[in-house]
Design a protein around this motif. Sequence first.
Motif, PDB file in Angstrom:
ATOM      1  N   ALA A 248       0.859  -3.655   5.236  1.00  0.00           N
ATOM      2  CA  ALA A 248       0.550  -2.550   6.137  1.00  0.00           C
ATOM      3  C   ALA A 248      -0.234  -1.421   5.481  1.00  0.00           C
ATOM      4  O   ALA A 248      -0.799  -0.580   6.179  1.00  0.00           O
ATOM      5  N   LEU A 249      -0.234  -1.378   4.154  1.00  0.00           N
ATOM      6  CA  LEU A 249      -0.947  -0.306   3.467  1.00  0.00           C
ATOM      7  C   LEU A 249      -2.420  -0.663   3.267  1.00  0.00           C
ATOM      8  O   LEU A 249      -2.817  -1.825   3.335  1.00  0.00           O
ATOM      9  N   SER A 250      -3.208   0.346   2.977  1.00  0.00           N
ATOM     10  CA  SER A 250      -4.632   0.154   2.739  1.00  0.00           C
ATOM     11  C   SER A 250      -4.875  -0.868   1.623  1.00  0.00           C
ATOM     12  O   SER A 250      -4.136  -0.896   0.630  1.00  0.00           O
ATOM     13  N   PRO A 251      -5.915  -1.708   1.760  1.00  0.00           N
ATOM     14  CA  PRO A 251      -6.264  -2.642   0.677  1.00  0.00           C
ATOM     15  C   PRO A 251      -6.636  -1.942  -0.623  1.00  0.00           C
ATOM     16  O   PRO A 251      -6.693  -2.578  -1.675  1.00  0.00           O
ATOM     17  N   ALA A 252      -6.893  -0.637  -0.547  1.00  0.00           N
ATOM     18  CA  ALA A 252      -7.233   0.129  -1.753  1.00  0.00           C
ATOM     19  C   ALA A 252      -6.004   0.455  -2.586  1.00  0.00           C
ATOM     20  O   ALA A 252      -6.127   1.034  -3.667  1.00  0.00           O
ATOM     21  N   ILE A 253      -4.808   0.079  -2.099  1.00  0.00           N
ATOM     22  CA  ILE A 253      -3.561   0.378  -2.794  1.00  0.00           C
ATOM     23  C   ILE A 253      -2.881  -0.925  -3.216  1.00  0.00           C
ATOM     24  O   ILE A 253      -2.641  -1.803  -2.388  1.00  0.00           O
ATOM     25  N   GLU A 254      -2.583  -1.050  -4.489  1.00  0.00           N
ATOM     26  CA  GLU A 254      -1.788  -2.183  -4.971  1.00  0.00           C
ATOM     27  C   GLU A 254      -0.329  -1.744  -5.056  1.00  0.00           C
ATOM     28  O   GLU A 254      -0.013  -0.749  -5.720  1.00  0.00           O
ATOM     29  N   VAL A 255       0.555  -2.460  -4.379  1.00  0.00           N
ATOM     30  CA  VAL A 255       1.974  -2.119  -4.352  1.00  0.00           C
ATOM     31  C   VAL A 255       2.716  -2.958  -5.396  1.00  0.00           C
ATOM     32  O   VAL A 255       2.629  -4.182  -5.394  1.00  0.00           O
ATOM     33  N   ARG A 256       3.435  -2.266  -6.260  1.00  0.00           N
ATOM     34  CA  ARG A 256       4.310  -2.942  -7.223  1.00  0.00           C
ATOM     35  C   ARG A 256       5.691  -2.301  -7.152  1.00  0.00           C
ATOM     36  O   ARG A 256       5.804  -1.088  -7.042  1.00  0.00           O
TER      37      ARG A 256
ATOM     38  N   ALA B 207       7.082   1.291   9.559  1.00  0.00           N
ATOM     39  CA  ALA B 207       5.687   1.545   9.922  1.00  0.00           C
ATOM     40  C   ALA B 207       5.335   3.024   9.789  1.00  0.00           C
ATOM     41  O   ALA B 207       4.249   3.371   9.311  1.00  0.00           O
ATOM     42  N   GLU B 208       6.268   3.898  10.178  1.00  0.00           N
ATOM     43  CA  GLU B 208       6.003   5.330  10.082  1.00  0.00           C
ATOM     44  C   GLU B 208       5.991   5.797   8.630  1.00  0.00           C
ATOM     45  O   GLU B 208       5.199   6.664   8.246  1.00  0.00           O
ATOM     46  N   VAL B 209       6.881   5.228   7.810  1.00  0.00           N
ATOM     47  CA  VAL B 209       6.906   5.570   6.391  1.00  0.00           C
ATOM     48  C   VAL B 209       5.600   5.169   5.723  1.00  0.00           C
ATOM     49  O   VAL B 209       4.989   5.952   4.984  1.00  0.00           O
ATOM     50  N   LEU B 210       5.133   3.961   6.008  1.00  0.00           N
ATOM     51  CA  LEU B 210       3.902   3.480   5.385  1.00  0.00           C
ATOM     52  C   LEU B 210       2.687   4.253   5.897  1.00  0.00           C
ATOM     53  O   LEU B 210       1.734   4.497   5.134  1.00  0.00           O
ATOM     54  N   ALA B 211       2.715   4.654   7.150  1.00  0.00           N
ATOM     55  CA  ALA B 211       1.626   5.483   7.667  1.00  0.00           C
ATOM     56  C   ALA B 211       1.575   6.830   6.957  1.00  0.00           C
ATOM     57  O   ALA B 211       0.497   7.357   6.656  1.00  0.00           O
ATOM     58  N   GLU B 212       2.743   7.380   6.664  1.00  0.00           N
ATOM     59  CA  GLU B 212       2.819   8.646   5.928  1.00  0.00           C
ATOM     60  C   GLU B 212       2.247   8.484   4.517  1.00  0.00           C
ATOM     61  O   GLU B 212       1.510   9.359   4.021  1.00  0.00           O
ATOM     62  N   ILE B 213       2.566   7.371   3.884  1.00  0.00           N
ATOM     63  CA  ILE B 213       2.033   7.102   2.543  1.00  0.00           C
ATOM     64  C   ILE B 213       0.528   6.947   2.581  1.00  0.00           C
ATOM     65  O   ILE B 213      -0.206   7.510   1.762  1.00  0.00           O
ATOM     66  N   ASP B 214       0.030   6.169   3.542  1.00  0.00           N
ATOM     67  CA  ASP B 214      -1.402   5.981   3.678  1.00  0.00           C
ATOM     68  C   ASP B 214      -2.140   7.302   3.873  1.00  0.00           C
ATOM     69  O   ASP B 214      -3.165   7.561   3.257  1.00  0.00           O
ATOM     70  N   ARG B 215      -1.591   8.162   4.729  1.00  0.00           N
ATOM     71  CA  ARG B 215      -2.223   9.461   4.987  1.00  0.00           C
ATOM     72  C   ARG B 215      -2.268  10.313   3.719  1.00  0.00           C
ATOM     73  O   ARG B 215      -3.275  10.940   3.404  1.00  0.00           O
ATOM     74  N   ALA B 216      -1.160  10.320   2.998  1.00  0.00           N
ATOM     75  CA  ALA B 216      -1.084  11.165   1.799  1.00  0.00           C
ATOM     76  C   ALA B 216      -2.012  10.689   0.695  1.00  0.00           C
ATOM     77  O   ALA B 216      -2.539  11.493  -0.081  1.00  0.00           O
ATOM     78  N   LEU B 217      -2.229   9.377   0.614  1.00  0.00           N
ATOM     79  CA  LEU B 217      -3.031   8.817  -0.467  1.00  0.00           C
ATOM     80  C   LEU B 217      -4.481   8.602  -0.074  1.00  0.00           C
ATOM     81  O   LEU B 217      -5.293   8.172  -0.910  1.00  0.00           O
ATOM     82  N   ASP B 218      -4.839   8.879   1.171  1.00  0.00           N
ATOM     83  CA  ASP B 218      -6.211   8.666   1.619  1.00  0.00           C
ATOM     84  C   ASP B 218      -7.147   9.646   0.936  1.00  0.00           C
ATOM     85  O   ASP B 218      -7.030  10.855   1.128  1.00  0.00           O
TER      86      ASP B 218
END
Length: 255
Positions: free
Chosen positions: A50-58, A244-255
Amino acid sequence: MKRTAPLRSGRSSWATWFPTARSRPFARLRLLCFPHAGGSAAVYHQWHLALSPAIEVRSVQYPGRADRMSEPLISDAARMVGLVTEAMGPLLDRPVALFGHSMGAVLAYETARALHDLGTPPVHLFVSGRRAPQIPPREEPVARADDETFMRSLRALGGTDADVLDDPEIRDLTFPYVRNDFELIESYVHRDGPPLGCPVTVLAGDEDAQVTPEDAGRWREVTTEEVTVRFLPGDHFYLVPRQAEVLAEIDRALD
């Protein structure tokens, strides 16, 4: 918590500490996720979808569980942070952000402090389901309580973990590391030090008795940068149904 130089593990590689469901070698930054007490890296296994492809999740895989079941447990937060920070070295070739839920929020925060000391601070810290670290504990310690009392505390937190632990065989297998993690967080003591220099996002469930709005707001005391506080519907494990809302918050903050 007394902060020390990274400790030599001499045992496990960065890939053991930070597994990923999908490597993204061209990602512009990495999000390193710290599980809750009793949790494993698997809790963040699907986040990359669900996160942007620009982010690698580990995810951080703590010793003594899952594929690290044979390794000794660590019940000291300072030692855990030292080992995590050392193992993180090869991942610092690009910016990193840290996310932690509950116990993981404290470990993510202390890791952010350690990285700050090393001159490689994270670009963002996300803390979930945890009051500000300088607030003394209000709950009675349960890590060494009898099984009935311990189970009652787990159920009070909500989520699905307590239901799974109703199975005696699963309980026998998992109780050692769940209790270990409770001991780690119950023995944690915040130490004064320089504030962080990165933005902080604070997330919590609006029915989580462990995190009041005042508790969440006091995260502003540990950084010189902007702090965003957001409550979502739910209990201590609100982030499962509200993923979904948590990941959207992360995406917004890291955009």
